[in-house]
Scaffold this motif. Structure first.
Motif, PDB file in Angstrom:
ATOM      1  N   TYR A  38       0.784  -1.228   0.000  1.00  0.00           N
ATOM      2  CA  TYR A  38       0.000   0.000   0.000  1.00  0.00           C
ATOM      3  C   TYR A  38       0.822   1.287   0.000  1.00  0.00           C
ATOM      4  O   TYR A  38       0.315   2.324  -0.409  1.00  0.00           O
ATOM      5  N   GLN A  39       2.073   1.240   0.440  1.00  0.00           N
ATOM      6  CA  GLN A  39       2.894   2.453   0.427  1.00  0.00           C
ATOM      7  C   GLN A  39       3.934   2.423  -0.683  1.00  0.00           C
ATOM      8  O   GLN A  39       4.167   3.435  -1.341  1.00  0.00           O
ATOM      9  N   GLN A  40       4.552   1.269  -0.894  1.00  0.00           N
ATOM     10  CA  GLN A  40       5.599   1.162  -1.906  1.00  0.00           C
ATOM     11  C   GLN A  40       5.052   0.792  -3.283  1.00  0.00           C
ATOM     12  O   GLN A  40       5.732   0.987  -4.282  1.00  0.00           O
ATOM     13  N   GLY A  41       3.844   0.237  -3.334  1.00  0.00           N
ATOM     14  CA  GLY A  41       3.226  -0.125  -4.616  1.00  0.00           C
ATOM     15  C   GLY A  41       3.859  -1.335  -5.273  1.00  0.00           C
ATOM     16  O   GLY A  41       3.972  -1.390  -6.508  1.00  0.00           O
ATOM     17  N   ALA A  42       4.249  -2.331  -4.490  1.00  0.00           N
ATOM     18  CA  ALA A  42       4.877  -3.537  -5.045  1.00  0.00           C
ATOM     19  C   ALA A  42       3.951  -4.206  -6.056  1.00  0.00           C
ATOM     20  O   ALA A  42       2.739  -4.285  -5.863  1.00  0.00           O
ATOM     21  N   ARG A  43       4.537  -4.665  -7.157  1.00  0.00           N
ATOM     22  CA  ARG A  43       3.767  -5.325  -8.215  1.00  0.00           C
ATOM     23  C   ARG A  43       3.821  -6.844  -8.113  1.00  0.00           C
ATOM     24  O   ARG A  43       3.001  -7.536  -8.685  1.00  0.00           O
ATOM     25  N   SER A  44       4.821  -7.356  -7.418  1.00  0.00           N
ATOM     26  CA  SER A  44       4.911  -8.796  -7.185  1.00  0.00           C
ATOM     27  C   SER A  44       5.640  -9.021  -5.870  1.00  0.00           C
ATOM     28  O   SER A  44       6.322  -8.128  -5.357  1.00  0.00           O
ATOM     29  N   LEU A  45       5.511 -10.206  -5.338  1.00  0.00           N
ATOM     30  CA  LEU A  45       6.168 -10.504  -4.072  1.00  0.00           C
ATOM     31  C   LEU A  45       7.680 -10.554  -4.239  1.00  0.00           C
ATOM     32  O   LEU A  45       8.419 -10.344  -3.284  1.00  0.00           O
ATOM     33  N   SER A  46       8.153 -10.779  -5.439  1.00  0.00           N
ATOM     34  CA  SER A  46       9.600 -10.783  -5.659  1.00  0.00           C
ATOM     35  C   SER A  46      10.189  -9.373  -5.594  1.00  0.00           C
ATOM     36  O   SER A  46      11.400  -9.214  -5.494  1.00  0.00           O
ATOM     37  N   ASP A  47       9.337  -8.326  -5.641  1.00  0.00           N
ATOM     38  CA  ASP A  47       9.801  -6.945  -5.507  1.00  0.00           C
ATOM     39  C   ASP A  47      10.088  -6.560  -4.060  1.00  0.00           C
ATOM     40  O   ASP A  47      10.753  -5.560  -3.799  1.00  0.00           O
ATOM     41  N   ILE A  48       9.599  -7.319  -3.102  1.00  0.00           N
ATOM     42  CA  ILE A  48       9.684  -6.948  -1.686  1.00  0.00           C
ATOM     43  C   ILE A  48      11.035  -7.406  -1.141  1.00  0.00           C
ATOM     44  O   ILE A  48      11.215  -8.550  -0.724  1.00  0.00           O
ATOM     45  N   SER A  49      11.985  -6.480  -1.128  1.00  0.00           N
ATOM     46  CA  SER A  49      13.370  -6.819  -0.798  1.00  0.00           C
ATOM     47  C   SER A  49      13.600  -7.140   0.675  1.00  0.00           C
ATOM     48  O   SER A  49      14.639  -7.696   1.016  1.00  0.00           O
ATOM     49  N   VAL A  50      12.671  -6.811   1.556  1.00  0.00           N
ATOM     50  CA  VAL A  50      12.852  -7.141   2.970  1.00  0.00           C
ATOM     51  C   VAL A  50      12.548  -8.614   3.255  1.00  0.00           C
ATOM     52  O   VAL A  50      12.859  -9.106   4.333  1.00  0.00           O
ATOM     53  N   PHE A  51      11.958  -9.315   2.308  1.00  0.00           N
ATOM     54  CA  PHE A  51      11.718 -10.748   2.453  1.00  0.00           C
ATOM     55  C   PHE A  51      12.958 -11.499   1.972  1.00  0.00           C
ATOM     56  O   PHE A  51      13.670 -11.044   1.081  1.00  0.00           O
ATOM     57  N   SER A  52      13.188 -12.664   2.534  1.00  0.00           N
ATOM     58  CA  SER A  52      14.357 -13.454   2.126  1.00  0.00           C
ATOM     59  C   SER A  52      14.206 -13.883   0.667  1.00  0.00           C
ATOM     60  O   SER A  52      13.095 -14.034   0.144  1.00  0.00           O
ATOM     61  N   LYS A  53      15.345 -14.061   0.009  1.00  0.00           N
ATOM     62  CA  LYS A  53      15.326 -14.476  -1.401  1.00  0.00           C
ATOM     63  C   LYS A  53      14.638 -15.827  -1.569  1.00  0.00           C
ATOM     64  O   LYS A  53      13.922 -16.042  -2.539  1.00  0.00           O
ATOM     65  N   THR A  54      14.838 -16.694  -0.606  1.00  0.00           N
ATOM     66  CA  THR A  54      14.225 -18.024  -0.671  1.00  0.00           C
ATOM     67  C   THR A  54      12.706 -17.917  -0.662  1.00  0.00           C
ATOM     68  O   THR A  54      12.025 -18.538  -1.481  1.00  0.00           O
ATOM     69  N   TRP A  55      12.172 -17.109   0.273  1.00  0.00           N
ATOM     70  CA  TRP A  55      10.713 -16.976   0.365  1.00  0.00           C
ATOM     71  C   TRP A  55      10.157 -16.235  -0.842  1.00  0.00           C
ATOM     72  O   TRP A  55       9.102 -16.577  -1.355  1.00  0.00           O
ATOM     73  N   ARG A  56      10.875 -15.223  -1.313  1.00  0.00           N
ATOM     74  CA  ARG A  56      10.434 -14.506  -2.526  1.00  0.00           C
ATOM     75  C   ARG A  56      10.375 -15.449  -3.715  1.00  0.00           C
ATOM     76  O   ARG A  56       9.462 -15.376  -4.533  1.00  0.00           O
ATOM     77  N   ALA A  57      11.347 -16.341  -3.839  1.00  0.00           N
ATOM     78  CA  ALA A  57      11.366 -17.292  -4.951  1.00  0.00           C
ATOM     79  C   ALA A  57      10.188 -18.265  -4.859  1.00  0.00           C
ATOM     80  O   ALA A  57       9.583 -18.617  -5.878  1.00  0.00           O
ATOM     81  N   GLN A  58       9.850 -18.677  -3.632  1.00  0.00           N
ATOM     82  CA  GLN A  58       8.724 -19.593  -3.448  1.00  0.00           C
ATOM     83  C   GLN A  58       7.400 -18.938  -3.823  1.00  0.00           C
ATOM     84  O   GLN A  58       6.495 -19.600  -4.326  1.00  0.00           O
ATOM     85  N   LEU A  59       7.270 -17.638  -3.567  1.00  0.00           N
ATOM     86  CA  LEU A  59       6.006 -16.926  -3.777  1.00  0.00           C
ATOM     87  C   LEU A  59       6.008 -16.062  -5.038  1.00  0.00           C
ATOM     88  O   LEU A  59       5.115 -15.235  -5.209  1.00  0.00           O
ATOM     89  N   ALA A  60       6.962 -16.248  -5.896  1.00  0.00           N
ATOM     90  CA  ALA A  60       7.108 -15.368  -7.065  1.00  0.00           C
ATOM     91  C   ALA A  60       5.849 -15.326  -7.934  1.00  0.00           C
ATOM     92  O   ALA A  60       5.515 -14.284  -8.490  1.00  0.00           O
ATOM     93  N   ASP A  61       5.134 -16.425  -8.038  1.00  0.00           N
ATOM     94  CA  ASP A  61       3.948 -16.479  -8.903  1.00  0.00           C
ATOM     95  C   ASP A  61       2.647 -16.200  -8.166  1.00  0.00           C
ATOM     96  O   ASP A  61       1.576 -16.240  -8.772  1.00  0.00           O
ATOM     97  N   TYR A  62       2.716 -15.936  -6.871  1.00  0.00           N
ATOM     98  CA  TYR A  62       1.491 -15.663  -6.109  1.00  0.00           C
ATOM     99  C   TYR A  62       0.967 -14.282  -6.501  1.00  0.00           C
ATOM    100  O   TYR A  62       1.725 -13.315  -6.539  1.00  0.00           O
ATOM    101  N   PRO A  63      -0.327 -14.157  -6.816  1.00  0.00           N
ATOM    102  CA  PRO A  63      -0.848 -12.873  -7.309  1.00  0.00           C
ATOM    103  C   PRO A  63      -1.010 -11.835  -6.202  1.00  0.00           C
ATOM    104  O   PRO A  63      -1.554 -12.116  -5.147  1.00  0.00           O
ATOM    105  N   ILE A  64      -0.517 -10.647  -6.479  1.00  0.00           N
ATOM    106  CA  ILE A  64      -0.745  -9.532  -5.568  1.00  0.00           C
ATOM    107  C   ILE A  64      -2.114  -8.924  -5.855  1.00  0.00           C
ATOM    108  O   ILE A  64      -2.834  -8.537  -4.959  1.00  0.00           O
ATOM    109  N   GLY A  65      -2.472  -8.845  -7.123  1.00  0.00           N
ATOM    110  CA  GLY A  65      -3.774  -8.287  -7.498  1.00  0.00           C
ATOM    111  C   GLY A  65      -3.657  -6.950  -8.188  1.00  0.00           C
ATOM    112  O   GLY A  65      -4.653  -6.341  -8.549  1.00  0.00           O
TER     113      GLY A  65
END
Length: 113
Positions: A80-107
């Motif tokens: 809501y503040q940064q306007g992330a388009r995918s979970l892989s954009d969220i750099s505060v999450f670990s790379k492993t978790w971002r890779a697991q959720l890369a295809d999960y829809p943000i909406g």
């Protein structure tokens, strides 16, 4: 002047038995429109997009995915503040978790920026 038919047949004076009367329609079901589909919304196919969910819902979602509760607040800020388009954009999450959720829809639309 029109000629009159010489032997007009008289109208029947006795009522016709119900068994001899053929209905104009075979059954009421054949002329009644089908029932409208249920007005309840169908469940969405696949995973529910994250955009539109509250902080409490996002916190519950990250905990369901094995993360600590504070990740829910981070996710909320990035959506809501940064306007992330995918979970892989969220750099505060670990790379492993971002890779697991890369295809999960943000909406959020991928076309419009």
């Amino acid at each position: 002047m029109l000629p009159i038919h010489p032997d007009p047949s008289p109208l029947p004076t006795e009522p016709t038995p119900k068994s001899a009367v053929k209905p104009a329609v075979e059954s009421v079901e054949s002329i009644v429109a089908p029932a409208p589909p249920s007005l309840e919304p169908a469940p969405p196919p696949g995973p529910v997009p994250l955009l539109g969910q509250s902080l409490a819902q996002l916190t519950a979602w990250v905990q369901e995915h094995g993360q600590l509760a504070y990740r829910g607040k981070q996710l909320h800020q990035w959506l809501y503040q940064q306007g992330a388009r995918s979970l892989s954009d969220i750099s505060v999450f670990s790379k492993t978790w971002r890779a697991q959720l890369a295809d999960y829809p943000i909406g959020r639309s991928q076309i419009h920026y």
